[in-house]
Enzyme design. Structure first.
Site, mmCIF file in Angstrom:
data_model
loop_
_atom_site.group_PDB
_atom_site.id
_atom_site.type_symbol
_atom_site.label_atom_id
_atom_site.label_comp_id
_atom_site.label_asym_id
_atom_site.label_seq_id
_atom_site.Cartn_x
_atom_site.Cartn_y
_atom_site.Cartn_z
ATOM 1 N N ASN A 76 11.596 14.387 17.620
ATOM 2 C CA ASN A 76 10.820 13.794 16.537
ATOM 3 C C ASN A 76 11.227 14.458 15.218
ATOM 4 O O ASN A 76 11.162 15.687 15.089
ATOM 5 C CB ASN A 76 9.321 13.986 16.807
ATOM 6 C CG ASN A 76 8.483 13.151 15.875
ATOM 7 O OD1 ASN A 76 8.646 13.210 14.666
ATOM 8 N ND2 ASN A 76 7.595 12.344 16.452
ATOM 9 N N ALA A 77 11.626 13.645 14.252
ATOM 10 C CA ALA A 77 12.126 14.198 12.987
ATOM 11 C C ALA A 77 11.073 15.056 12.288
ATOM 12 O O ALA A 77 11.419 16.021 11.597
ATOM 13 C CB ALA A 77 12.585 13.063 12.077
ATOM 14 N N GLY B 124 18.098 -0.262 14.081
ATOM 15 C CA GLY B 124 19.029 -1.325 13.708
ATOM 16 C C GLY B 124 19.918 -0.951 12.535
ATOM 17 O O GLY B 124 21.142 -1.149 12.563
ATOM 18 N N MET B 125 19.302 -0.417 11.489
ATOM 19 C CA MET B 125 20.076 -0.041 10.301
ATOM 20 C C MET B 125 20.467 1.430 10.340
ATOM 21 O O MET B 125 21.608 1.794 10.079
ATOM 22 C CB MET B 125 19.244 -0.299 9.041
ATOM 23 C CG MET B 125 18.891 -1.741 8.800
ATOM 24 S SD MET B 125 20.264 -2.662 8.119
ATOM 25 C CE MET B 125 20.990 -3.324 9.565
ATOM 26 N N GLY C 243 14.268 -3.143 11.585
ATOM 27 C CA GLY C 243 13.391 -2.654 10.517
ATOM 28 C C GLY C 243 11.917 -2.728 10.878
ATOM 29 O O GLY C 243 11.158 -3.447 10.231
ATOM 30 N N GLY C 244 11.522 -1.988 11.941
ATOM 31 C CA GLY C 244 10.119 -2.022 12.362
ATOM 32 C C GLY C 244 9.850 -3.341 13.076
ATOM 33 O O GLY C 244 10.374 -3.589 14.145
ATOM 34 N N CYS D 14 31.810 -6.666 3.382
ATOM 35 C CA CYS D 14 32.501 -5.825 2.404
ATOM 36 C C CYS D 14 31.823 -5.945 1.054
ATOM 37 O O CYS D 14 31.384 -7.012 0.654
ATOM 38 C CB CYS D 14 33.993 -6.096 2.364
ATOM 39 S SG CYS D 14 34.517 -7.610 1.674
ATOM 40 N N TYR E 165 6.985 4.315 12.845
ATOM 41 C CA TYR E 165 7.151 5.774 12.866
ATOM 42 C C TYR E 165 6.300 6.351 13.988
ATOM 43 O O TYR E 165 5.148 5.970 14.168
ATOM 44 C CB TYR E 165 6.702 6.351 11.518
ATOM 45 C CG TYR E 165 7.143 7.772 11.279
ATOM 46 C CD1 TYR E 165 8.374 8.038 10.692
ATOM 47 C CD2 TYR E 165 6.328 8.843 11.645
ATOM 48 C CE1 TYR E 165 8.788 9.356 10.466
ATOM 49 C CE2 TYR E 165 6.737 10.157 11.422
ATOM 50 C CZ TYR E 165 7.967 10.400 10.833
ATOM 51 O OH TYR E 165 8.371 11.691 10.607
HETATM 52 P P1 NAD Z 1 14.263 0.339 13.188
HETATM 53 O O1 NAD Z 1 12.794 0.119 13.250
HETATM 54 O O2 NAD Z 1 15.186 -0.546 13.933
HETATM 55 O O3 NAD Z 1 14.595 1.851 13.600
HETATM 56 C C1 NAD Z 1 13.809 2.955 13.229
HETATM 57 C C2 NAD Z 1 14.103 4.086 14.209
HETATM 58 O O4 NAD Z 1 13.378 5.251 13.859
HETATM 59 C C3 NAD Z 1 13.714 3.730 15.644
HETATM 60 O O5 NAD Z 1 14.834 3.858 16.471
HETATM 61 C C4 NAD Z 1 12.604 4.714 15.972
HETATM 62 O O6 NAD Z 1 12.580 5.093 17.336
HETATM 63 C C5 NAD Z 1 12.965 5.879 15.075
HETATM 64 N N1 NAD Z 1 11.816 6.743 14.775
HETATM 65 C C6 NAD Z 1 10.544 6.393 14.453
HETATM 66 N N2 NAD Z 1 9.796 7.466 14.235
HETATM 67 C C7 NAD Z 1 10.594 8.542 14.418
HETATM 68 C C8 NAD Z 1 10.376 9.928 14.315
HETATM 69 N N3 NAD Z 1 9.191 10.436 13.973
HETATM 70 N N4 NAD Z 1 11.423 10.764 14.566
HETATM 71 C C9 NAD Z 1 12.648 10.261 14.921
HETATM 72 N N5 NAD Z 1 12.888 8.944 15.042
HETATM 73 C C10 NAD Z 1 11.876 8.095 14.774
HETATM 74 O O7 NAD Z 1 14.589 0.312 11.617
HETATM 75 P P2 NAD Z 1 16.009 0.226 10.874
HETATM 76 O O8 NAD Z 1 16.420 -1.195 10.766
HETATM 77 O O9 NAD Z 1 16.945 1.211 11.445
HETATM 78 O O10 NAD Z 1 15.588 0.692 9.415
HETATM 79 C C11 NAD Z 1 15.141 2.038 9.213
HETATM 80 C C12 NAD Z 1 14.547 2.215 7.840
HETATM 81 O O11 NAD Z 1 15.560 2.152 6.851
HETATM 82 C C13 NAD Z 1 13.522 1.158 7.477
HETATM 83 O O12 NAD Z 1 12.484 1.734 6.747
HETATM 84 C C14 NAD Z 1 14.290 0.215 6.638
HETATM 85 O O13 NAD Z 1 13.480 -0.532 5.778
HETATM 86 C C15 NAD Z 1 15.215 1.155 5.897
HETATM 87 N N6 NAD Z 1 16.449 0.494 5.498
HETATM 88 C C16 NAD Z 1 17.236 1.084 4.598
HETATM 89 C C17 NAD Z 1 18.409 0.479 4.214
HETATM 90 C C18 NAD Z 1 19.316 1.109 3.239
HETATM 91 O O14 NAD Z 1 20.384 0.631 2.969
HETATM 92 N N7 NAD Z 1 18.933 2.222 2.708
HETATM 93 C C19 NAD Z 1 18.784 -0.729 4.720
HETATM 94 C C20 NAD Z 1 17.989 -1.287 5.666
HETATM 95 C C21 NAD Z 1 16.841 -0.655 6.067
#
Ligand code: NAD
Length: 555
Positions: A241-242, A175-176, A51-52, A409, A272
C-alpha cells in the site's frame, strides 16, 4: 436494478465488412467494443474501462441498445448519449457527427461525489472518465508516450539529461498508471511502483510493461541494487500500500531520485485502498459504510502525501501526476499539500502551447500491418521532428498492442492534419485494409479545464475557466467530427474538471477528407488559442507563425 455485471468477453469486430450503414457508425461500434476488450479494459464485465469506475456504457441494457442503434443509424442521423445511455436519435445531415455524448455532467453546486454516487445508485448516471465514456481508450499504450515525455523532461531538467543510476518511486499500476514502469525504462530510469492489487502487477508483467515483481520492500531494494549496479533501467512492481510504503522509504536511508503517484486518488471511494485493508476488507467496508471508507481513504492519502512532501523538502523532485491526491490530502488536513506541483506546469505546458498532445489512431481492420504502414507514413511526413522519430522506433519495438492495433504520438498544430489526411489517402488507395479511427485523450491542449491538473497555475489565473472545453466541443461538432463528447470530473474527480473529446474516422471518402482538414486543424488550434489568450509568449508566437486567427492577439 439494471444489469451492471455480465459474464461476457467482448472483442471489436475486425476486417473490411461492416455491420452498420456507414463506416463512422461502424467505427463507433468497434471502438465501444474495443474499450471493453479484456486486453484493454480493467474490469470489462462491469463495463469499467479504466481510472477507478470510468465506464463505456451505463449498464448492459444501455450497451445493447447502443449497439442496436448504431447498427440502424443512418448517414444523416445523430445518436445522443447521456451518461452512457442512448437517449435519442435525431435527423441531422451527412457532415454532422453521428454520435454526441455528454457524460457525468452536473450543475456546479451539485458537482460532488456524494451527489454523483446517489444518482449513480439510482441508475441515472455513470462516470465517463475521459476516454472510457467517449469510446477512444486504447489501454495503457495510450498513455505511454505522455508518461515518457514527462519522465524524459524531468530527466532533462533535474539530472542534466543523464538518467543512469537514478530511480523513480511511484504508486498505482492500473490502466493508466501501468504505463509508468515502461515509460520510465524507455526514459532510462529504474523504478519501483507500489501497487496494492497483485492482479494488476501480474497484468503489467504479462503485457511487458513491467520487468519484475517484489513482495516486500527488502526484495524490491535487492532487485533495484542489481539493476543499478548493471546500469539497467529495470522496473519493479512492489506489492504493498503506497500510504504505508512511501513513509517507510522516507524513514529509511535509500531515497528515490524522482517521486510521483498514479493510484486512483481522484475517487476516494472506489479508486484508493486505505492502509491496513486487504482488497476484500476494503470492498466490504465500501459496501457497509461508504462515509467511513472515504474518511479512511483520505486519511491514508494524507499519509502518502506527507511522505511525498518529505521527499520534496529534501530536494527530491516530486510531482502530482494528475490524480488529485493533493486535494484529497488537503481535505484530510494536510494544509501544505500543494507545496509540490503538478506535472503539467512543471513539464508539459510548453507542448500545450504548440497544440501538442496525445493524438492517437486505431486500425479498424484489426491488422497490425496497417499500423506499421501508418508508422512509416509518419516517419516520411515529419522526419525533422527528431523526438517523435525516436518515439516511433521505441514504440514499434517495445509496445505490445492491446485490442485493436493502434498508435499514439504527441503531435500538434498543423502536424495532426498532415497525418490524418495522409491516412485517409492510404485508405482511399486501398493501401490499408480498412478505415482508420483518429482521436485523442481529453488531456489535451485546448480541451480541458482542470485547475489541479491541465490548467494548474495558468499565467493569467484562468485555471477554473471552463468556457474553453465547451468551445472546443462546439467547434469540433461544427467542423464535422465523427463523434464529440463533453464530460465532467475526468482525471481528478467530481467538481474538479470539465473536458471534451473528439474522434474522426478516415474512411477514404471525400467527405472524410474535408472533415479531417477542418477538425485536425481546429481542434489543436483551440489549444494554441487558449494558451495565447492566457498570455504565454510561446503560444502567441506559434499563433503568429502558423496563422491561427486570434482577433485580440496584436491589441
Ligand atoms: P485505475 O483505477 O485503473 O488504477 C489505479 C490503481 O491504483 C489500481 O491498480 C489500484 O489497485 C491501485 N491502488 C489503489 N489504492 C492504492 C494504494 N493505496 N496503494 C497502492 N496502489 C493502490 O486508474 P488509472 O487509469 O491507472 O489512473 C490512475 C490515476 O491517474 C487516476 O486518478 C487517473 O485519473 C489519473 N490519470 C492521470 C493521467 C496523466 O496523464 N497524468 C492520465 C490518466 C489518468
Amino acid at each position: 436494478m439494471s444489469e451492471r455485471f455480465r459474464d461476457v468477453e467482448l472483442h471489436a469486430p475486425t476486417g473490411d465488412q461492416r455491420h452498420c450503414r456507414g463506416w463512422v457508425q461502424e467505427a463507433a461500434l468497434r471502438m465501444l467494443h474495443n474499450n471493453l476488450d479484456p486486453a484493454v479494459a480493467e474490469n470489462p464485465r462491469e463495463l469499467v474501462v479504466y481510472g477507478g469506475i470510468g465506464r463505456a456504457a451505463r449498464n448492459w441494457e444501455c450497451f445493447d441498445a447502443i449497439v442496436e442503434t448504431l447498427k440502424r443509424l443512418g448517414d444523416d442521423e445523430t445518436l445522443l448519449i447521456q451518461s452512457g445511455k442512448p437517449v435519442g436519435v435525431f435527423q441531422t445531415h451527412e457532415g454532422a457527427p453521428r454520435v454526441l455524448l455528454a457524460n457525468s455532467n452536473l450543475v456546479p453546486e451539485w458537482a460532488n461525489w456524494d451527489h454523483f454516487h446517489e444518482l449513480d445508485r439510482k441508475g441515472l448516471m455513470m462516470y465517463g472518465q475521459m476516454t472510457a465514456g467517449s469510446w477512444i481508450y486504447i489501454g495503457s499504450q495510450g498513455i505511454v508516450q505522455g508518461t515518457f515525455e514527462t519522465f524524459a523532461e524531468a530527466v532533462r531538467q533535474h539530472f542534466d539529461g543523464k538518467p543512469r543510476g537514478r530511480w523513480l518511486l511511484t504508486g498505482g499500476l492500473g490502466g493508466m498508471g501501468g504505463a509508468q514502469p515502461l515509460a520510465a525504462s524507455i526514459a532510462g530510469l529504474a523504478s519501483i511502483s507500489v501497487e496494492v492489487d497483485p492482479s494488476r502487477i501480474d497484468k503489467r508483467l504479462e503485457t511487458g510493461y513491467l520487468d519484475c515483481r517484489a513482495d516486500s520492500l527488502e526484495e524490491a531494494f535487492k532487485l533495484l541494487d542489481q539493476a543499478l549496479e548493471k546500469g539497467e533501467a529495470t522496473s519493479i512492481g512492489l506489492l504493498g500500500n503506497a500510504a504505508e510504503v512511501f513513509p517507510e522509504i522516507l524513514k529509511g536511508d535509500r531515497h528515490p531520485d524522482l517521486v510521483t503517484d498514479q493510484t486512483s486518488a481522484h475517487d476516494p471511494l472506489n479508486g484508493y485502498i486505505p492502509e491496513g485493508y486487504s482488497l476484500e476488507d476494503a470492498a466490504a467496508l465500501r459496501q457497509r459504510d461508504a462515509k467511513a471508507y472515504v474518511e479512511k481513504s483520505k486519511a491514508s492519502m494524507a499519509n502518502q502525501v506527507r511522505a511525498m512532501l518529505g521527499f520534496h523538502e529534501r530536494g527530491i523532485p516530486t510531482f502530482d501526476y494528475g490524480n488529485n491526491i493533493r486535494a484529497m490530502a488537503q481535505d484530510a488536513g494536510v494544509e501544505n499539500a500543494f507545496d509540490f506541483k503538478g506535472f503539467v506546469p512543471l513539464y508539459i505546458r510548453p507542448r500545450f502551447c504548440e497544440g501538442v498532445g496525445p493524438f492517437r489512431w486505431v486500425a479498424l481492420s484489426g491488422d497490425p500491418e496497417d499500423i506499421r504502414k501508418t508508422d512509416e507514413k509518419v516517419k516520411e511526413l515529419l522526419p525533422e521532428n527528431t523526438a517523435l522519430m525516436r518515439w516511433m522506433d521505441a514504440a514499434a519495438e517495445r509496445i505490445q498492442f492491446q485490442g485493436l492495433p493502434s498508435r499514439i504520438c504527441w503531435v500538434g498544430y498543423r502536424e495532426r492534419d498532415q497525418l490524418g489526411l495522409a491516412f485517409n489517402e492510404m485508405v482511399r488507395k486501398g493501401e490499408l485494409k480498412a478505415p482508420i479511427v483518429i482521436g485523442r485523450d481529453h488531456l489535451d491542449s485546448g480541451s480541458v479545464a482542470s485547475p489541479n491538473r491541465e490548467t494548474e497555475g495558468m499565467a493569467d489565473g484562468s485555471d477554473a475557466v471552463a468556457d474553453w472545453p465547451l468551445l472546443n466541443a462546439m467547434l469540433n461538432t461544427a467542423s464535422g467530427a465523427s463523434w464529440v463528447s463533453l464530460h465532467h470530473g475526468g482525471g481528478v474527480g467530481m467538481g474538479y474538471s470539465i473536458h471534451s473529446g473528439v474522434v474522426i474516422v478516415a474512411d477514404g471518402s471525400e467527405r472524410a477528407h474535408q472533415a479531417l482538414s477542418r477538425v485536425l486543424v481546429n481542434d489543436p488550434g483551440t489549444g494554441v488559442m487558449r494558451h495565447a489568450d492566457a498570455g504565454y509568449d510561446h503560444a502567441r508566437r506559434v499563433a503568429r507563425e502558423r496563422g491561427v486567427d486570434l482577433p485580440m492577439l496584436n491589441r
